[in-house]
Design an enzyme around this catalytic site. Sequence first.
Site, PDB file in Angstrom:
ATOM      1  N   ASN A 264       0.383  -1.122   0.004  1.00 57.64           N
ATOM      2  CA  ASN A 264       0.449  -0.057  -0.402  1.00 57.64           C
ATOM      3  C   ASN A 264       0.983   1.130   0.148  1.00 57.64           C
ATOM      4  O   ASN A 264       1.455   1.218   0.815  1.00 57.64           O
ATOM      5  CB  ASN A 264      -1.399  -0.132   1.251  1.00 57.64           C
ATOM      6  CG  ASN A 264      -1.839   1.172   1.338  1.00 57.64           C
ATOM      7  OD1 ASN A 264      -1.875   1.949   0.419  1.00 57.64           O
ATOM      8  ND2 ASN A 264      -2.619   1.294   2.725  1.00 57.64           N
TER       9      ASN A 264
ATOM     10  N   LYS B 112       0.146   4.424  -0.123  1.00 56.97           N
ATOM     11  CA  LYS B 112      -1.225   4.971   0.340  1.00 56.97           C
ATOM     12  C   LYS B 112      -0.640   6.279  -0.478  1.00 56.97           C
ATOM     13  O   LYS B 112      -0.524   6.401  -1.710  1.00 56.97           O
ATOM     14  CB  LYS B 112       0.024   5.967   1.716  1.00 56.97           C
ATOM     15  CG  LYS B 112       0.034   4.650   2.852  1.00 56.97           C
ATOM     16  CD  LYS B 112       0.422   4.384   3.909  1.00 56.97           C
ATOM     17  CE  LYS B 112       0.419   3.411   5.572  1.00 56.97           C
ATOM     18  NZ  LYS B 112       0.066   3.439   6.415  1.00 56.97           N
TER      19      LYS B 112
ATOM     20  N   HIS C   4      -9.925   1.186   4.802  1.00 52.59           N
ATOM     21  CA  HIS C   4      -8.955   1.231   5.569  1.00 52.59           C
ATOM     22  C   HIS C   4      -9.217   2.374   7.013  1.00 52.59           C
ATOM     23  O   HIS C   4      -9.771   3.418   6.298  1.00 52.59           O
ATOM     24  CB  HIS C   4      -7.240   1.814   4.597  1.00 52.59           C
ATOM     25  CG  HIS C   4      -5.696   2.392   4.770  1.00 52.59           C
ATOM     26  ND1 HIS C   4      -5.706   2.682   5.842  1.00 52.59           N
ATOM     27  CD2 HIS C   4      -4.958   0.907   5.150  1.00 52.59           C
ATOM     28  CE1 HIS C   4      -4.253   2.694   6.184  1.00 52.59           C
ATOM     29  NE2 HIS C   4      -3.334   1.989   5.845  1.00 52.59           N
TER      30      HIS C   4
ATOM     31  N   GLU D 294      -6.418   4.666   8.295  1.00 52.38           N
ATOM     32  CA  GLU D 294      -6.759   6.366   6.974  1.00 52.38           C
ATOM     33  C   GLU D 294      -7.766   6.516   7.271  1.00 52.38           C
ATOM     34  O   GLU D 294      -8.208   8.109   6.748  1.00 52.38           O
ATOM     35  CB  GLU D 294      -5.599   6.487   6.753  1.00 52.38           C
ATOM     36  CG  GLU D 294      -4.102   6.481   7.587  1.00 52.38           C
ATOM     37  CD  GLU D 294      -3.160   6.019   6.606  1.00 52.38           C
ATOM     38  OE1 GLU D 294      -2.926   6.058   5.108  1.00 52.38           O
ATOM     39  OE2 GLU D 294      -1.943   5.575   7.105  1.00 52.38           O
TER      40      GLU D 294
ATOM     41  N   GLU E 245      -5.630  -4.948  10.629  1.00 52.68           N
ATOM     42  CA  GLU E 245      -4.413  -3.954  10.724  1.00 52.68           C
ATOM     43  C   GLU E 245      -4.996  -3.125  12.060  1.00 52.68           C
ATOM     44  O   GLU E 245      -5.797  -1.433  12.302  1.00 52.68           O
ATOM     45  CB  GLU E 245      -4.756  -2.982  10.018  1.00 52.68           C
ATOM     46  CG  GLU E 245      -4.249  -3.576   8.878  1.00 52.68           C
ATOM     47  CD  GLU E 245      -3.412  -2.828   7.662  1.00 52.68           C
ATOM     48  OE1 GLU E 245      -2.209  -3.078   7.208  1.00 52.68           O
ATOM     49  OE2 GLU E 245      -4.866  -1.410   7.594  1.00 52.68           O
TER      50      GLU E 245
ATOM     51  N   GLY F 292       2.258   2.308  10.593  1.00 51.87           N
ATOM     52  CA  GLY F 292       3.178   4.115  10.732  1.00 51.87           C
ATOM     53  C   GLY F 292       4.466   3.705  11.524  1.00 51.87           C
ATOM     54  O   GLY F 292       4.972   5.232  11.967  1.00 51.87           O
TER      55      GLY F 292
ATOM     56  N   SER G 153       3.315  -2.034  10.241  1.00 52.19           N
ATOM     57  CA  SER G 153       4.797  -1.774  10.980  1.00 52.19           C
ATOM     58  C   SER G 153       5.647  -3.177  10.601  1.00 52.19           C
ATOM     59  O   SER G 153       6.521  -3.648  11.516  1.00 52.19           O
ATOM     60  CB  SER G 153       4.918  -1.295  12.337  1.00 52.19           C
ATOM     61  OG  SER G 153       4.566   0.590  12.315  1.00 52.19           O
TER      62      SER G 153
HETATM   63  C1  PEP Z   1      -0.917  -0.072   6.330  1.00 56.37           C
HETATM   64  O1  PEP Z   1      -1.032   1.073   6.270  1.00 56.37           O
HETATM   65  O2  PEP Z   1      -2.187   0.104   5.388  1.00 56.37           O
HETATM   66  C2  PEP Z   1      -0.076  -0.276   6.975  1.00 56.37           C
HETATM   67  C3  PEP Z   1       0.215  -0.786   7.126  1.00 56.37           C
HETATM   68  O3  PEP Z   1       1.280   0.819   6.971  1.00 56.37           O
HETATM   69  P1  PEP Z   1       2.828   0.071   7.946  1.00 56.37           P
HETATM   70  O4  PEP Z   1       3.152  -0.541   7.082  1.00 56.37           O
HETATM   71  O5  PEP Z   1       3.236   1.372   7.132  1.00 56.37           O
HETATM   72  O6  PEP Z   1       2.379  -0.080   9.301  1.00 56.37           O
END
Ligand code: PEP
Length: 248
Positions: free
Chosen positions: A8, A10, A93, A95, A165, A171, A208
Amino acid sequence: MNKLIVANFKMNQTPIETDEYISKFLSLEKNFKSGIIICPPFTSMYLFTKKLKNPKIKIGAQNCYFKDCGAYTGEISPKMLKSSGVQYVILGHSERRIYFNESNTLIGEKIKAALANGLSVIFCVGENENERTKNIQNDVITNQIKKSLQNIEKIDLKNIIIAYEPVWAIGTGTAIFPSEADKMCKLIKDFINKNYNYSQTKVLYGGSVKSGNAKNLFEMPNIDGALIGGASLDAKEFVKIIDIAENI
Ligand code: PEP
């Protein structure tokens, strides 16, 4: 079983940067066994659909609306995605839930529209830090699934991948303990099985993931792969994570 690895990006990369990324990725690419889905921003998608020839690598979007067309300024429809060579779409998601106020009901409408247009869905669920502190994560997640999948038929489930998630791990650089991620992925599988009598749902972990923690996560029996944000933006690191998945 082969893992599924989803990138992803983003809101990152201009088309020129994507072009550089693709050249680097192609120079590192091997005969991957894993399923790989790359979700770039809308403005870079055409570069991936044009330049990546490996049928194992699919392209996904990070969002879509639930209408086919019309006066919805700024939105992209599932029909447009499908006709642009896109096969997957990330929906729900955190976000989008946090910054764009997307509700479980709206996410459900988007899921239905995406499926109706022949897209497969990567449906994200997860609790925030406050909910984890209160120890209500199981209820939060089952409620997200119940509400967003309430109009989905059992037959549609083969085209839905669920990504667990935890918002507090996205992040931050610190992933959840693998055993805890495994427990949550199992909870999701059991919930789908109990409510839809369907046992084949793939559940990914996201939050992460990087080459340093991927092995321990991928070794868990209920984690079918990963949704990777930050670490997927570095082609070398992303390929390293795919390699780890292939050697489990
Ligand atoms: C995500 O945005 O779905 C995500 C898992 O981000 P990150 O790997 O940066 O934590």
